[in-house]
Design a protein around this motif. Structure first.
Motif, mmCIF file in Angstrom:
data_model
loop_
_atom_site.group_PDB
_atom_site.id
_atom_site.type_symbol
_atom_site.label_atom_id
_atom_site.label_comp_id
_atom_site.label_asym_id
_atom_site.label_seq_id
_atom_site.Cartn_x
_atom_site.Cartn_y
_atom_site.Cartn_z
ATOM 1 N N THR A 213 0.861 -1.186 0.000
ATOM 2 C CA THR A 213 0.000 0.000 0.000
ATOM 3 C C THR A 213 0.897 1.236 0.000
ATOM 4 O OG1 THR A 213 -0.198 0.045 2.408
ATOM 5 C CG2 THR A 213 -1.875 -1.212 1.199
ATOM 6 N N GLY A 218 -2.060 4.884 -3.641
ATOM 7 C CA GLY A 218 -2.839 3.663 -3.919
ATOM 8 C C GLY A 218 -2.123 2.409 -3.483
ATOM 9 N N ALA A 219 -2.036 1.433 -4.373
ATOM 10 C CA ALA A 219 -1.450 0.142 -3.997
ATOM 11 C C ALA A 219 -0.819 -0.509 -5.219
ATOM 12 C CB ALA A 219 -2.524 -0.768 -3.408
ATOM 13 N N VAL A 236 -8.661 12.397 -2.428
ATOM 14 C CA VAL A 236 -9.638 12.820 -1.417
ATOM 15 C C VAL A 236 -8.934 13.767 -0.446
ATOM 16 C CG1 VAL A 236 -11.039 10.721 -1.472
ATOM 17 C CG2 VAL A 236 -9.086 10.834 0.067
ATOM 18 N N ALA A 238 -7.642 14.230 2.894
ATOM 19 C CA ALA A 238 -7.338 13.332 4.010
ATOM 20 C C ALA A 238 -7.496 14.081 5.332
ATOM 21 C CB ALA A 238 -5.920 12.800 3.867
ATOM 22 N N THR A 241 -5.699 9.542 8.715
ATOM 23 C CA THR A 241 -5.352 8.286 8.022
ATOM 24 C C THR A 241 -5.277 7.093 8.990
ATOM 25 O OG1 THR A 241 -3.006 8.768 8.211
ATOM 26 C CG2 THR A 241 -4.083 9.454 6.170
ATOM 27 N N GLY A 245 -4.861 1.507 6.635
ATOM 28 C CA GLY A 245 -4.295 0.202 6.266
ATOM 29 C C GLY A 245 -5.223 -0.936 6.683
ATOM 30 N N THR A 275 -8.908 -0.049 -2.142
ATOM 31 C CA THR A 275 -8.364 1.307 -2.277
ATOM 32 C C THR A 275 -9.487 2.340 -2.147
ATOM 33 O OG1 THR A 275 -6.609 0.451 -3.671
ATOM 34 C CG2 THR A 275 -7.018 2.796 -3.831
ATOM 35 N N ALA A 279 -9.883 4.996 0.925
ATOM 36 C CA ALA A 279 -9.963 6.437 0.606
ATOM 37 C C ALA A 279 -11.131 7.077 1.357
ATOM 38 C CB ALA A 279 -10.126 6.634 -0.900
ATOM 39 N N VAL A 282 -10.089 7.623 5.050
ATOM 40 C CA VAL A 282 -9.177 8.730 5.391
ATOM 41 C C VAL A 282 -9.897 10.090 5.359
ATOM 42 C CG1 VAL A 282 -7.144 7.493 4.509
ATOM 43 C CG2 VAL A 282 -8.177 9.245 3.091
HETATM 44 P P1 ADP Z 1 -0.796 2.335 6.491
HETATM 45 O O1 ADP Z 1 -1.900 3.181 7.040
HETATM 46 O O2 ADP Z 1 -0.864 0.905 6.927
HETATM 47 O O3 ADP Z 1 0.585 2.936 6.598
HETATM 48 P P2 ADP Z 1 -1.099 3.354 3.777
HETATM 49 O O4 ADP Z 1 -0.697 4.688 4.284
HETATM 50 O O5 ADP Z 1 -0.363 2.808 2.613
HETATM 51 O O6 ADP Z 1 -1.080 2.234 4.924
HETATM 52 O O7 ADP Z 1 -2.660 3.431 3.442
HETATM 53 C C1 ADP Z 1 -3.422 2.287 3.114
HETATM 54 C C2 ADP Z 1 -4.348 2.600 1.969
HETATM 55 O O8 ADP Z 1 -5.206 3.688 2.352
HETATM 56 C C3 ADP Z 1 -3.659 3.068 0.692
HETATM 57 O O9 ADP Z 1 -3.323 1.954 -0.126
HETATM 58 C C4 ADP Z 1 -4.747 3.926 0.050
HETATM 59 O O10 ADP Z 1 -5.639 3.080 -0.639
HETATM 60 C C5 ADP Z 1 -5.468 4.529 1.238
HETATM 61 N N1 ADP Z 1 -4.961 5.878 1.577
HETATM 62 C C6 ADP Z 1 -4.087 6.197 2.554
HETATM 63 N N2 ADP Z 1 -3.841 7.532 2.573
HETATM 64 C C7 ADP Z 1 -4.603 8.062 1.595
HETATM 65 C C8 ADP Z 1 -4.817 9.398 1.099
HETATM 66 N N3 ADP Z 1 -4.181 10.460 1.641
HETATM 67 N N4 ADP Z 1 -5.668 9.568 0.068
HETATM 68 C C9 ADP Z 1 -6.319 8.501 -0.482
HETATM 69 N N5 ADP Z 1 -6.158 7.229 -0.059
HETATM 70 C C10 ADP Z 1 -5.319 7.013 0.956
#
Ligand code: ADP
Length: 302
Positions: A213, A218-219, A236, A238, A241, A245, A275, A279, A282
């Motif tokens: 991720t 995205g991923a 979006v 945020a 967050t 995950g 994803t 989104a 967050v």
């Molecule tokens: P973690 O919270 O475990 O560190 P990530 O930061 O990679 O993981 O976030 C997990 C998923 O959440 C991402 O793959 C994405 O789909 C979504 N995401 C996280 N932050 C955002 C953001 N600012 N805008 C849109 N989607 C987000």
């Protein structure tokens, strides 16, 4: 079709403070609230909200926090398989200062006692279509759950978070590994900040599919022997967050369970669904309160 989540639950105790206390210092909080948390709990709720039939194997204490977590999980529609242990329910004490900087102490409590799966728990794993695991549970138990799933037809989604040294073979035995960029670098033995495609190549080399991720980006989805596929993030605003995950992992499991399909294309579809779910999460405050329902995700995707 069903998802079995085996993992942690904590009660998060959140104190708003002007500043995080220094050693020996006492500060007065501006406010306090408690929320259900723990990766297992969040992922179970995300899978249930996203439409899956979810069982959740978890260790709780015989205390008010355990009762509250159990009640909230049941209210989310989860078929709870809770063990009550002679240890306090896991807690996380979180200080958040005015700059949104935080400082966290976690006591695993009962979560550390989720060892030696019972025959009923092993049957539940074998009955499930998708098993979801994280690393806030003793690693021997995670490995035992993976072995039980592998002995049958249960598909394993392993969220290797938080980072830990994994028993040999565990990564290759999971069907789908899900990690963020930091966890991917730690697992791959590469420096933080390494290129994500290189990280994915190392992870898929172990013989199983992997998803990294990438926050707002995205991923990245990888299947051994195939080119990686980027599932772009949604643009979006945020707000928080926390739990993004976990929402991703729970939503992914629900989507994999629903499709029942094991092709690489269906993994990419499930990652696209996850994803979108993450989104939405967050855009809202909190971990559990921000997790969307299936209808919300379908609406969001249009
Ligand atoms: P973690 O919270 O475990 O560190 P990530 O930061 O990679 O993981 O976030 C997990 C998923 O959440 C991402 O793959 C994405 O789909 C979504 N995401 C996280 N932050 C955002 C953001 N600012 N805008 C849109 N989607 C987000």
């Amino acid at each position: 079709m069903s998802v079995l989540v085996l993992g942690s639950a904590n009660l998060d105790l959140v104190y708003d403070v002007d500043r995080i206390p220094a050693p020996g210092e006492t500060v007065l909080a501006r406010g306090f609230a408690s929320f259900p948390g723990g990766k297992g709990n969040n992922q179970a709720i995300a899978a249930a909200r996203c439409g899956a039939d979810v069982r959740f194997v978890v260790a709780l204490g015989r205390d008010a926090s355990g009762d509250r977590l159990a009640e909230e999980a049941r209210r989310a529609g989860i078929d709870l398989r809770d063990r009550r242990c002679d240890a306090p329910t896991g807690t996380a004490v979180i200080y958040v200062d005015r700059g949104a900087e935080n400082s966290i102490v976690v006591d695993s409590g009962a979560n550390a006692l989720l060892t030696d799966l019972t025959a009923a728990e092993r049957d539940d794993i074998a009955d499930a279509d998708v098993l979801v695991l994280q690393l806030e549970t003793p690693l021997d138990t995670v490995a035992e759950a993976v072995r039980t799933a592998r002995a049958g037809a249960t598909r394993v989604v392993l969220n290797a978070a938080p980072s830990a040294d994994l028993p040999p073979g565990l990564l290759g035995d999971a069907d789908v590994l899900v990690v963020n960029e930091h966890e991917a670098a730690a697992l791959a033995g590469l420096p933080a900040g390494a290129d994500e495609r290189s990280l994915l190549a190392v992870l898929t080399d172990r013989g199983a599919a992997a998803i990294i991720t990438l926050g707002a980006a995205g991923a990245l989805v990888g299947v051994p022997g195939a080119a990686p596929v980027l599932v772009p993030g949604h643009r979006v605003e945020a707000v928080d967050t926390t739990g993004a995950g976990d929402t991703f992992v729970g939503a992914l499991a629900a989507a994999l369970d629903r499709s029942g399909d094991r092709t690489p294309a269906s993994l990419v579809d499930a990652a696209a669904f996850a994803t979108a779910a993450a989104a939405i999460a967050v855009r809202r405050k909190g971990a559990v309160p921000s997790i969307p329902t299936l209808e919300e995700v379908l609406d969001f995707r249009g």
